[in-house]
Enzyme design. Structure first.
Site, PDB file in Angstrom:
ATOM      1  N   PRO A  33       0.780  -1.264   0.058  1.00  0.00           N
ATOM      2  CA  PRO A  33       0.011   0.238   0.006  1.00  0.00           C
ATOM      3  C   PRO A  33       1.010   1.368   0.160  1.00  0.00           C
ATOM      4  O   PRO A  33       1.573   1.301   0.929  1.00  0.00           O
ATOM      5  CB  PRO A  33      -0.892  -0.111   1.341  1.00  0.00           C
ATOM      6  CG  PRO A  33      -0.062  -1.064   2.046  1.00  0.00           C
ATOM      7  CD  PRO A  33       0.705  -1.951   1.222  1.00  0.00           C
TER       8      PRO A  33
ATOM      9  N   ASP B 265       5.828   2.664   1.401  1.00  0.00           N
ATOM     10  CA  ASP B 265       4.903   1.602   1.824  1.00  0.00           C
ATOM     11  C   ASP B 265       4.493   1.819   3.191  1.00  0.00           C
ATOM     12  O   ASP B 265       5.437   1.735   4.110  1.00  0.00           O
ATOM     13  CB  ASP B 265       6.076   0.220   1.803  1.00  0.00           C
ATOM     14  CG  ASP B 265       5.247  -1.094   1.998  1.00  0.00           C
ATOM     15  OD1 ASP B 265       3.910  -0.789   2.752  1.00  0.00           O
ATOM     16  OD2 ASP B 265       5.668  -2.183   1.852  1.00  0.00           O
ATOM     17  N   HIS B 266       3.148   1.869   3.280  1.00  0.00           N
ATOM     18  CA  HIS B 266       2.597   2.430   4.181  1.00  0.00           C
ATOM     19  C   HIS B 266       2.531   1.473   5.775  1.00  0.00           C
ATOM     20  O   HIS B 266       2.323   1.554   6.749  1.00  0.00           O
ATOM     21  CB  HIS B 266       1.046   2.735   4.007  1.00  0.00           C
ATOM     22  CG  HIS B 266       0.723   4.042   4.910  1.00  0.00           C
ATOM     23  ND1 HIS B 266       1.026   4.300   6.645  1.00  0.00           N
ATOM     24  CD2 HIS B 266      -0.237   4.964   4.838  1.00  0.00           C
ATOM     25  CE1 HIS B 266       0.441   5.219   6.755  1.00  0.00           C
ATOM     26  NE2 HIS B 266      -0.280   5.806   5.970  1.00  0.00           N
ATOM     27  N   ARG B 267       2.989   0.096   5.040  1.00  0.00           N
ATOM     28  CA  ARG B 267       3.105  -1.090   6.171  1.00  0.00           C
ATOM     29  C   ARG B 267       4.215  -0.764   6.946  1.00  0.00           C
ATOM     30  O   ARG B 267       4.462  -1.210   8.118  1.00  0.00           O
ATOM     31  CB  ARG B 267       2.833  -2.273   5.463  1.00  0.00           C
ATOM     32  CG  ARG B 267       1.909  -2.591   4.620  1.00  0.00           C
ATOM     33  CD  ARG B 267       2.037  -4.000   4.171  1.00  0.00           C
ATOM     34  NE  ARG B 267       3.202  -3.634   3.273  1.00  0.00           N
ATOM     35  CZ  ARG B 267       3.763  -5.074   2.289  1.00  0.00           C
ATOM     36  NH1 ARG B 267       3.355  -6.151   2.551  1.00  0.00           N
ATOM     37  NH2 ARG B 267       4.757  -4.790   1.672  1.00  0.00           N
TER      38      ARG B 267
END
Lengths: 325, 411
Positions: free
Chosen positions: B210, B383-385
């Site tokens: 994401p 990457d939002h993770r």
């Protein structure tokens, strides 16, 4: 033409053949005094007497064997096996004797034997009394396999069977005995073997059935026309052996699609034979893989709802057609 | 002692390689580090080094062979020692099966079209449609299928024929409102290995990682002046490009913002100690992003020199294995094409990518006055993770700060 039920058309066929040819006689369990388990021989004992309408013990192998012997000796026996399920007890007589003798004697003898039996499921008779074994009999060269869907055809085909010099397995669907239809009165009206009937003309898909499944095809054709604007051609094979593929192929060349419908199990069933032949004979005409709509791969359940679910329905046929467009 | 040379695995997704050419012949002496063959992978042609000295005794893979990773392609040894028979791996496996049967999954050909590349490339067409197309002299691939799984049906071919008849017809064509529009002629070109690899990586990154996006304008006026000055004294091969400054600035910022020099694994966030920066190189046949290795401590002129070599090798298809199989952060730059903002897709497996737009003279407010400055927009996709927006903002501001104070590029 007279309108009558399937069982009456069958009785008339036997009666007319007995009147025409005094070599014709009937044997079977409860066919005399009781008039037959499906009432197909009612009144015949009174008319023709116990010499020609013989009640037998419950011994299918014995009855069929006696029929084979009588046929070899010059008579034209009709042996009624109460249901197709019990024919399994007599398979050795049917497969090893009746179907082979003409061939193995190099044509020196004939076995003009008519074997009638009732087939099909749908009355909660459980796994052992609900078979549809038409395809199994069609597997054996040396047997003629007839499975009418309408009273007129039943009469014409059964009368034709009595004139066949070698064994005919004549299979009647239990659900169709009460079906009404037009029956020709002409005692010489015969329906030839190996001639399928085109019941409806249509350009969009060919539906192929025999015996009970013909009626699923015609009901599906009604739904397809009314709800989806599709014209289905319906073919009633009438005999599985000889098999009239040319009518099927001509139709597929028009519609480019085919659905084969039968009550029997799909795995190894007769629908597989038809769809393979369509592929062999009309590959370049197909617009979609041939579909088979058949029974579920389980012994027939006793439970009413499960039995209904295990049998092919007109909705299944409609779904198969829509899936190939 | 005989030593087996095997098809190397260059990159985690490599399963096989093509032996392009042998550079040594059987009987040649080789030293440790010698290049003995050229191997082609999905991404590039690479040189195959040997790690043992000896004599090339036997060549097993022939030029043009496609060989699975790990399979023996040649044998090294002493000049006179006996060479073992090399059994091709497939035969070895089948002879093992006799002794120790292994259960094998029965795989049916995928009918739903989600299976192999072969499945994806296959043109589904019904027999009757194929025959009609053949009779009419139509290339079936030009017809668009409307049936199940996109199968080309009779109606599609007939509509296509009706469409082309209309096109070639003389006079005014009559328009029937109910007739379907003639299909748009098209052709299908099978994906090259590189396009296949790009497609796979992009799906991996865009579907599984994401992204969040941040942009910032960087005033490059000082940096451009700095670059002009140092390039006056540098040799040609060490002359610094804007991209080199971006590599250096990113490398410095990555050291203190290590979450952007990381990968998400099943066990957690894997922080990489070394900063290897991939730079996007556009080739005729597609895009490749080879890595500049361990750039954090390297001075700007060295980065410039290595970068030139890397781009040259990428264009020639002669990258070294580690150059395209490694990388911890990626910079993609379309400034040379006059693009203002480039928002990139993360290089699959990494935590972030920096997209670079062109430097243009734009009005800017400096010390309460409007003046013309050299501005550049940077876009960070992360990457939002692994990271959150505030961390991304601090990282991006750090890069901006380094570039706006170019003396920091010299540390």
């Amino acid at each position: 033409m007279t309108e009558m039920r399937m069982r009456d058309a069958i009785r008339d066929a036997m009666r007319e053949e007995m009147l025409r040819d005094d070599r014709v006689f009937l044997m079977g369990e409860d066919i005399g005094a009781y008039g037959g388990s499906y009432a197909c021989t009612r009144g015949l004992l009174d008319e023709f007497g116990p010499e020609r309408v013989r009640d037998t013990p419950i011994s299918e192998s014995g009855i069929v064997g006696a029929g084979v012997g009588a046929a070899l000796a010059g008579l034209v026996p009709m042996v009624e096996i109460m249901t197709i399920n019990f024919s399994l007890v007599a398979l050795d007589q049917i497969v090893n004797n009746a179907s082979k003798l003409h061939y193995m004697t190099s044509g020196q003898v004939n076995v003009p034997l008519v074997l009638r039996m009732a087939s099909g499921a749908g009355s909660q008779l459980g796994a052992t009394h609900s078979h549809s074994l038409e395809g199994m009999f069609a597997h054996f060269p040396g047997l003629t396999v007839v499975c009418p869907a309408f009273p007129g055809d039943a009469k014409g085909l059964l009368k034709r069977a009595f004139r066949e010099p070698n064994p005919v397995v004549f299979i009647e669907h239990t659900a169709l005995y009460g079906v009404r239809g037009e029956v020709p009165e002409d005692p010489e009206h015969l329906v030839e073997f190996g001639e399928a009937a085109v019941l409806r003309s249509g350009k969009d898909v060919t539906l192929v059935g025999y015996s009970g499944s013909v009626h699923q095809c015609t009901r599906a054709a009604d739904i397809l026309a009314a709800e989806h604007g599709l014209a289905a051609e319906v073919i009633d094979l009438r005999t599985l052996r000889p098999l009239d593929m040319s009518t099927v192929i001509k139709s597929v060349q028009q519609t480019n699609r085919a659905v084969v419908v039968e009550d029997d199990w799909k795995f190894g069933g007769f629908a597989g034979e038809i769809s393979a032949q369509i592929m062999e004979l009309a590959f370049d005409w197909l617009d979609a893989p041939v579909a088979r709509v058949a029974g579920k791969d389980v012994p027939m359940p006793y439970n009413r709802n499960l039995e209904y679910a295990a049998l092919p329905s007109e909705e299944d046929v409609v779904e198969a057609v829509l899936g190939m467009l | 002692m005989a030593f087996e040379v095997v098809m190397p695995q260059m990159g985690a997704d490599m399963t096989e390689g093509t032996l392009v050419s042998w550079l040594k012949a059987p009987g040649d002496k080789v030293e440790r580090g010698d290049i003995i063959a050229e191997i082609e992978t999905d991404k590039a042609t690479v040189e195959l080094e040997v790690f043992e000295a000896g004599v090339l005794r036997k060549v097993i893979a022939q030029e043009g062979d496609v060989v699975p990773v790990g399979e023996v392609i040649a044998l090294l040894g002493n000049a006179d020692e006996e060479m073992p028979e090399v059994v091709p791996r497939q035969e070895m496996e089948s002879s093992q099966v006799v002794e120790k049967p292994r259960p094998r999954a029965v795989t049916a050909p995928s009918a739903d079209g989600t299976g192999s590349d072969l499945d994806a490339r296959r043109v589904r067409v019904s027999p009757v449609a194929r025959r009609i197309a053949q009779d009419a002299g139509i290339e079936i691939t030009e017809v668009v299928g409307s049936g199940p799984d996109g199968r080309i049906l009779r109606r599609d071919v007939e509509a296509f024929i009706a469409g082309s008849a209309q096109h070639s017809g003389v006079g005014v064509p009559t328009v029937e409102p109910d007739s379907p529009p003639p299909p748009n002629p098209s052709r299908v070109e099978p994906l090259s290995r590189m396009r296949t690899a790009i497609a796979r990586n992009m799906i991996d990154a865009k579907q599984r990682q994401p992204h969040y996006y941040l942009t910032v304008d960087v005033d490059m006026t000082e940096a451009m002046a700095f670059r002009r000055h140092i390039n006056l004294v540098l040799h040609e091969e060490q002359r610094v490009s804007v991209n080199d400054m971006l590599v250096k600035a990113s490398a410095v910022a990555l050291v203190s913002h290590s979450k952007f020099n990381a990968s998400l694994t099943d066990d957690g966030i894997q922080y990489h100690e070394q900063v290897d920066i991939n730079i996007g190189v556009a080739l005729d046949e597609g895009l490749i992003a080879p890595a500049l290795i361990d750039v954090a401590a390297k001075p700007l002129p060295q980065i410039a020199e290595e970068s030139k070599g890397l781009v040259d090798r990428a264009r020639a298809g002669r990258l070294r294995a580690e150059e395209y199989s490694s990388g911890t952060f990626t910079i993609t730059n379309l400034g040379a094409y006059g693009i203002d903002v480039l928002v990139g897709i993360i290089n699959a497996g990494q935590a972030a990518i920096l997209g670079v737009g062109s430097i243009t003279a734009r009005p800017a407010v400096v010390d309460e006055d409007i003046s013309v400055r050299q501005l550049m927009t940077l876009a960070l996709s992360a990457d939002h993770r692994v990271t959150d927006g505030a961390e991304g903002a601090r990282f991006l501001k750090e890069i901006q700060s380094i570039l706006e104070n170019p003396s920091r590029l010299t540390v």
